[in-house]
Design a protein around this motif. Structure first.
Motif, short mmCIF file in Angstrom:
data_model
loop_
_atom_site.label_atom_id
_atom_site.label_comp_id
_atom_site.label_asym_id
_atom_site.label_seq_id
_atom_site.Cartn_x
_atom_site.Cartn_y
_atom_site.Cartn_z
N LEU A 73 50.33 45.51 38.57
CA LEU A 73 50.30 46.10 39.91
C LEU A 73 51.22 47.32 40.01
O LEU A 73 50.96 48.22 40.81
CB LEU A 73 50.70 45.05 40.96
N ASP A 74 52.31 47.37 39.24
CA ASP A 74 53.14 48.58 39.27
C ASP A 74 52.40 49.76 38.67
O ASP A 74 52.52 50.90 39.14
CB ASP A 74 54.47 48.34 38.55
N THR A 76 49.10 49.97 38.74
CA THR A 76 48.08 50.25 39.75
C THR A 76 48.64 51.13 40.86
O THR A 76 47.95 52.03 41.36
CB THR A 76 47.55 48.93 40.35
N ALA A 77 49.89 50.90 41.24
CA ALA A 77 50.54 51.75 42.24
C ALA A 77 50.66 53.18 41.75
O ALA A 77 50.48 54.14 42.51
CB ALA A 77 51.92 51.19 42.60
N VAL A 282 55.78 44.29 40.79
CA VAL A 282 55.51 45.02 42.03
C VAL A 282 56.79 45.73 42.48
O VAL A 282 57.85 45.10 42.54
CB VAL A 282 55.03 44.07 43.13
N VAL A 341 47.16 47.49 45.52
CA VAL A 341 48.34 46.66 45.33
C VAL A 341 48.53 45.72 46.52
O VAL A 341 48.94 44.57 46.38
CB VAL A 341 49.59 47.53 45.11
#
Length: 414
Positions: A73-74, A76-77, A282, A341
């Motif tokens: 997810l990091d 994805t951010a 995240v 996210v």
């Protein structure tokens, strides 16, 4: 940038969107929008779960890029920030390409401790939602390192990825059946699910169904077939464990035992959110927003199923609508918030991959017990897919309305 580098930029961006969990139709729309922002209105592309093909126009050379595994997810951010920067013109194509080239090298904040601790918390939290009893919560917490260890061995290519569901299902199910035989747990099927929940393909199946509804036929059919094959591998592992431990037919009854009360679900929700943030690295600034969306989603689903006494598919549909719509609205209000996210943790919480595994396992071992569970799982999957489509459509309509309003608003002279 020359045409070759531009194609590389856009095809890298499309592959990153697919690796981040976006549907094929969503990835195509995002990349076409970014291409128009940099002056390329004629871009054509086709996205599939395993690869992306893109050309800058009719008759132009095309570039293919494979999708190699999923993104955290990091990461994805970071992809969302690149997309926003290209659309707003605050990021040059050359800088965007350099960032995308180094995306896979971005290290997790807690590479080992975060995986094990996050897996521990996620498994205990899901047990509080799925089977809220202290023995089940304790079993999930103790068995979670097995799943995390297998994931890490698969990443190092010491365990074939195709056999990961089989091994995880076999080991955890054998422990659950042994605990049931000793009188420690009430329902082995529901007890074994939380430790392996991070591997279940529920999200894959629902995403494939939503792609089919949206018209992405190739990608949707491929995801559905792959997700079903993974469920069969899980069920084979569970069946092998049942033969090894000589599990009786009573072990395959899908019984939910609630000893902790309704608060256990909301406590489990917080635990799942914290665990996902640890496992997926995240960023801290996004964690409260992730918790807000997951809380809205779970509260909606729980209220409809318990207070209003509607069937499970109605609660799943409403929860999916809220998850998709609230993530879109938050991203519209604050463009620096990455929509995927915010959305994906709620999506993972919603999807009934556990029910799918229960129904497939019961079908393989005790067909008489599988019909009701299979019906509930199918209804929940269809409900979630419809909720995603409705929520996304409503949010996109709101975005178009806001943009048109801004364009019509007269400019005041300075």
């Amino acid at each position: 940038m020359n045409d070759a580098n531009t194609r590389q930029l856009l095809v890298y961006l499309a592959a990153a969107h697919m690796a981040a969990g976006a549907g094929a139709h969503e990835a195509e729309e995002d990349v076409v929008r970014a291409a128009r922002a940099i002056g390329l209105p004629g871009v054509q592309m086709q996205a599939n779960p395993n690869g992306v093909t893109l050309g800058l126009g009719h008759g132009e050379p095309a570039t293919f890029e494979s999708v190699e595994g999923s993104l955290r997810l990091d990461q994805t951010a970071r992809v969302a920030a690149i997309q926003h920067g290209l659309e707003m013109g605050s990021l040059t194509p050359a800088d965007a390409l350099a960032t995308l080239r180094g995306l896979r090298r971005q290290r997790a904040r807690f590479p080992v401790v975060g995986m094990y601790l996050g897996g521990f918390v996620v498994a205990a939290g899901i047990a509080g939602i799925l089977q809220p009893t202290w023995p089940s919560v304790l079993f999930a917490a103790l068995a979670s390192p097995v799943t995390v260890a297998l994931i890490r061995l698969t990443g190092r290519r010491l365990v074939p990825a195709a056999l990961l569901p089989l091994f995880a299902g076999f080991i955890v199910a054998a422990a659950a059946f042994a605990a049931f035989d000793a009188g420690l747990v009430a329902s082995p099927l529901r007890t074994m699910l939380p430790p392996v929940a991070v591997l279940l393909p529920g999200a894959l199946i629902v995403t494939g169904l939503s792609e089919l509804v949206a018209g992405a036929m190739v990608s949707g059919a491929a995801r559905l077939a792959h997700g079903t094959a993974q469920l069969v591998m899980f069920a084979a592992g569970v069946a092998g464990a049942s033969l090894l431990t000589h599990a009786p037919s009573s072990a395959f009854v899908n019984t939910r035992v609630d000893e902790l009360g309704p608060l256990a679900g909301f406590i489990g929700l917080g635990a799942v959110t914290i665990g996902i943030c640890l496992m997926e690295s995240v960023p801290r600034r996004l964690a409260p927003w992730v918790l807000a969306v997951t809380t809205l989603t779970y509260a909606t689903q729980w209220s409809i199923q318990n207070w209003l006494a509607y069937p499970a598919w109605a609660g799943a549909c409403a929860g999916a609508f809220i998850a998709a719509f609230s993530a879109w609205v938050m991203a519209l209000a604050r463009p620096t918030l990455p929509r995927m996210v915010l959305f994906l943790p709620s999506f993972w919480l919603l999807v009934p991959g556990s029910l799918g595994l229960v129904s497939v396992t019961q079908l393989a071992i005790d067909p008489h017990e599988s019909w009701k569970t299979a019906t509930n799982a199918s209804g929940a999957i269809v409900g979630i897919a419809l909720g995603l489509v409705f929520g996304t459509s409503a949010a996109r309509g709101l975005r178009v309305t806001i943009r048109r309003t801004r364009r019509r608003r007269p400019h005041r002279p300075a």
